[in-house]
Design an enzyme around this catalytic site. Structure first.
Site, PDB file in Angstrom:
ATOM      1  N   CYS A 132       0.835  -1.208   0.000  1.00 17.69           N
ATOM      2  CA  CYS A 132       0.000   0.000   0.000  1.00 17.69           C
ATOM      3  C   CYS A 132       0.868   1.256   0.000  1.00 17.69           C
ATOM      4  CB  CYS A 132      -0.932  -0.010   1.211  1.00 17.69           C
ATOM      5  SG  CYS A 132      -1.842   1.525   1.456  1.00 17.69           S
ATOM      6  N   CYS A 144       0.167   3.609   2.955  1.00 21.42           N
ATOM      7  CA  CYS A 144       0.787   3.122   4.192  1.00 21.42           C
ATOM      8  C   CYS A 144       2.256   3.522   4.250  1.00 21.42           C
ATOM      9  CB  CYS A 144       0.651   1.605   4.292  1.00 21.42           C
ATOM     10  SG  CYS A 144      -1.059   0.998   4.256  1.00 21.42           S
TER      11      CYS A 144
END
Length: 498
Positions: free
Chosen positions: A51, A54
Site C-alpha cells: 500500500c 501506508c
C-alpha cells in the site's frame, strides 16, 4: 511444554510493548494481539506491505509514537494481509486503517492522517469521556490544554437522580467521544463573566471562537435528539481551516458547507485572497445569528478536495457550497474575487432556498463518473510522479499486447509467423499463458512498486498557519458493530442537474 512456550512468547510480547512505550517505537504486532488486546490502550495501524498510502504514513506514524511515548498508549501496527484473523476481528476493509482499542471499545479514525490529528484522536479516545472540573483553576488549566479546540461542558449537579439532561449528555458524549471534549462541573468553577450569562441550570455550554454559547431547548424538557443536533451543529468553529478529511465528518451537521478556497502560496495576489477570506469570515462570525443554523463556513489552502467533489478544477480564490448528505454542490457564476459581500450573501441564500442550480449528486451516473475520475487521477498521479514508472506500468503491457496483435494479424494476412509467435496461431489460450500471464505479473509488480514509492519531501512539508487560524483535520467515529440503515434523503426542492 506448549504452555511454557506460550508463556515465553507472551512475555517477550509484553516486554516489546513496554520497550516501545518507553522509547517511542512502533511495535509490530501479530496474531497474539487478540489475546492481549485488553491489556492497555492501543493505537494500531492496519497496513498492507504493497500500500502506497501506508508507506507515506510511516514517517508520520513514527512521530506519533514519539509524541505518545509518555502517555501510556501503545502505538503499533499490523500487517492486515498476513494476519487476516486480526483484521477480520476489527472489520478492516481498507488500508491504512487506524483504530484505537481500549478494553471492549474500538474507535476508528476517519480524519486526516497528520501527526497532530492522530495524537488528538488517541487522547480523546483514551478518555475519560466525561472530564470533571472541580475548581476555577482546573477550568483555566483545561482551557489552556484545549487551546483552539471546541469543547462542551455540562453545568449542574451530576448526583441529582432527577437530572435527565445529564443522562442524555453522558450518552451523547459516549457516542461522540472522539469528536470533541466533554466536561462536567458546577457553576462555581466558571469565571464570573461566564457565570453571569447562565440564565438557568442545569445546562450545557460550548466554548469556541474565544467565547461560549448556551444550549437552549425549544421546550422546557430537552430531548436527546435535540441535544445531539445542537452538539453536532456546534462542533466546529465559525470559520475554521479544514482539510479534505474533515468534510466526511461534516455530514452529521445537517447544514450546507460553504467552502472557500484560497492560495496561500500566491504571494503576488495575497491581498486579493485575504480580502475574499475576510468577507467570508465576516459573514460567518459577525452574522452568526443569521447563517449559523443553515451554514457551516470553512476555508482551505488548496483546491484538491473541492476538485474531487466537482471533478473539475476550481480556480483560486474559489467558492463552493456543498451538501454533504446528498453530495450536491453549487458554484457561483462569476469570479469570487469580483464578488462583494452582498453578492456572496445572495449566492449562499439562493443555494439554501433552491434558487441556484445544483450539480453532482449520488445517482448511478454520478457514481460511475466518479469512479472513472478517480481511476484517471490514479493513472495521472503515476505519470506525474515518474514518467519512466508510468511507461513501465502502462507502456510495457500495451507494447506487448500491440506486438502480439500485430503478429496475429500478420499471420492471418500473409500466412507466416512473425517474431516466431507461432504459439498464438496454434492456441490462443497457450499464447495467453506464455505471454499474457507474464505481462500481467509485470504490470501488477510495477503497480505495487508505484504504490510503495515514498512521498516526496515537498509533499510532506506543511505550510505554517497563522496563529489565529484554527486548523481542523477531521475526527473519528466509534465502532458499534452494526451497520446503519441507509436513509432516504427527502427532496428539498433544489434544482438538480446530473
Amino acid at each position: 511444554v506448549s504452555s511454557m512456550e506460550n508463556f515465553r512468547s507472551i512475555s517477550i510480547f509484553i516486554f516489546g510493548c513496554i520497550f516501545s512505550a518507553v522509547y517511542g517505537q512502533v511495535l509490530e504486532l501479530d496474531e497474539r494481539f487478540l489475546e492481549l488486546r485488553k491489556q492497555g490502550d492501543w493505537l494500531i495501524e492496519f497496513y498492507a506491505p504493497w500500500c502506497g498510502h501506508c508507506k507515506k504514513l510511516e514517517p508520520t506514524y513514527k512521530e506519533v509514537a514519539l509524541a505518545l511515548r509518555n502517555a501510556g498508549i501503545h502505538v503499533a501496527k499490523i500487517d492486515a494481509t498476513r494476519f487476516t484473523g486480526v483484521s477480520s476481528e476489527f472489520g478492516v476493509r481498507g488500508f491504512p486503517t487506524i483504530k484505537f482499542i481500549t478494553g471492549d471499545k474500538v474507535y476508528t479514525h476517519n480524519g486526516e492522517r497528520s501527526k497532530e490529528a492522530l495524537v488528538e484522536f488517541a487522547h480523546r479516545a483514551r478518555g475519560p469521556i466525561l472530564r470533571p472540573v472541580a475548581s476555577v483553576g482546573k477550568y483555566k488549566e483545561e482551557v489552556g490544554l484545549r487551546g483552539n479546540s471546541v469543547f462542551f461542558m455540562y453545568i449542574g449537579d451530576t448526583s441529582d437522580p432527577h437530572d435527565d439532561l445529564y443522562k442524555k449528555y453522558a450518552e451523547i458524549a459516549e457516542e461522540l467521544a472522539v469528536q470533541s471534549y466533554f466536561y462536567i462541573g458546577s457553576a462555581n468553577v466558571l469565571p464570573e463573566d461566564v457565570k453571569r450569562t447562565i440564565k438557568e441550570m442545569p445546562t450545557v455550554l460550548v466554548f469556541k471562537d474565544h467565547t461560549h454559547y448556551q444550549f437552549k431547548p425549544e421546550e422546557n424538557v430537552a430531548t436527546k435528539s435535540e441535544l445531539t443536533a445542537w452538539i453536532n451543529a456546534e462542533r466546529f468553529h465559525a470559520f475554521p481551516q479544514v482539510t479534505g478529511g474533515a468534510l466526511n465528518e461534516m455530514s452529521t451537521l445537517g447544514k450546507l458547507v460553504v467552502i472557500l478556497v484560497v492560495d496561500k502560496t500566491d504571494t503576488q495576489n495575497k491581498a486579493k485572497h485575504d480580502r475574499v477570506k475576510e468577507q467570508v469570515r465576516m459573514m460567518a462570525v459577525n452574522q452568526r445569528s443569521k447563517y449559523h443554523k443553515d451554514f457551516q463556513f470553512v476555508w482551505m489552502s488548496d483546491n484538491e478536495a473541492v476538485n474531487s467533489i466537482t471533478m473539475t478544477t476550481i480556480p483560486m480564490p474559489g467558492m463552493l457550497v456543498y451538501d454533504t448528505e446528498t453530495m450536491y454542490y453549487y458554484t457561483p457564476e462569476g469570479r469570487v474575487d469580483k464578488m462583494c459581500i452582498e453578492d456572496m450573501k445572495t449566492f449562499i441564500e439562493g443555494c439554501r432556498d433552491g434558487k441556484i442550480q445544483a450539480f453532482g449528486g449520488n445517482s448511478f451516473f454520478q457514481r460511475l463518473k466518479r469512479a472513472f475520475y478517480e481511476l484517471f487521477m490514479a493513472i495521472y498521479s503515476v505519470w506525474a510522479t515518474s514518467i519512466w514508472l508510468g511507461l513501465l506500468v502502462f507502456g510495457l503491457p500495451s507494447l506487448i499486447i500491440s506486438v502480439v496483435c500485430y503478429a496475429l494479424l500478420y499471420y492471418r494476412v500473409y500466412g507466416q509467423h512473425l517474431f516466431g509467435l507461432s504459439v498464438w496461431a496454434t492456441s490462443i489460450w497457450l499464447g495467453l499463458l506464455v505471454f499474457g500471464l507474464p505481462s500481467l505479473i509485470i504490470s501488477v509488480v510495477c503497480y505495487a512498486l508505484c504504490c510503495m514509492e515514498p512521498m516526496d519531501e515537498n509533499e510532506m512539508e506543511k505550510d505554517e498557519d497563522d496563529d489565529d487560524d484554527d486548523v481542523y483535520s477531521g475526527g473519528a467515529s466509534i465502532q458499534n458493530g452494526a451497520e446503519e440503515e441507509e436513509q432516504e434523503v427527502p427532496d428539498d426542492g433544489h434544482l438538480k442537474k446530473e
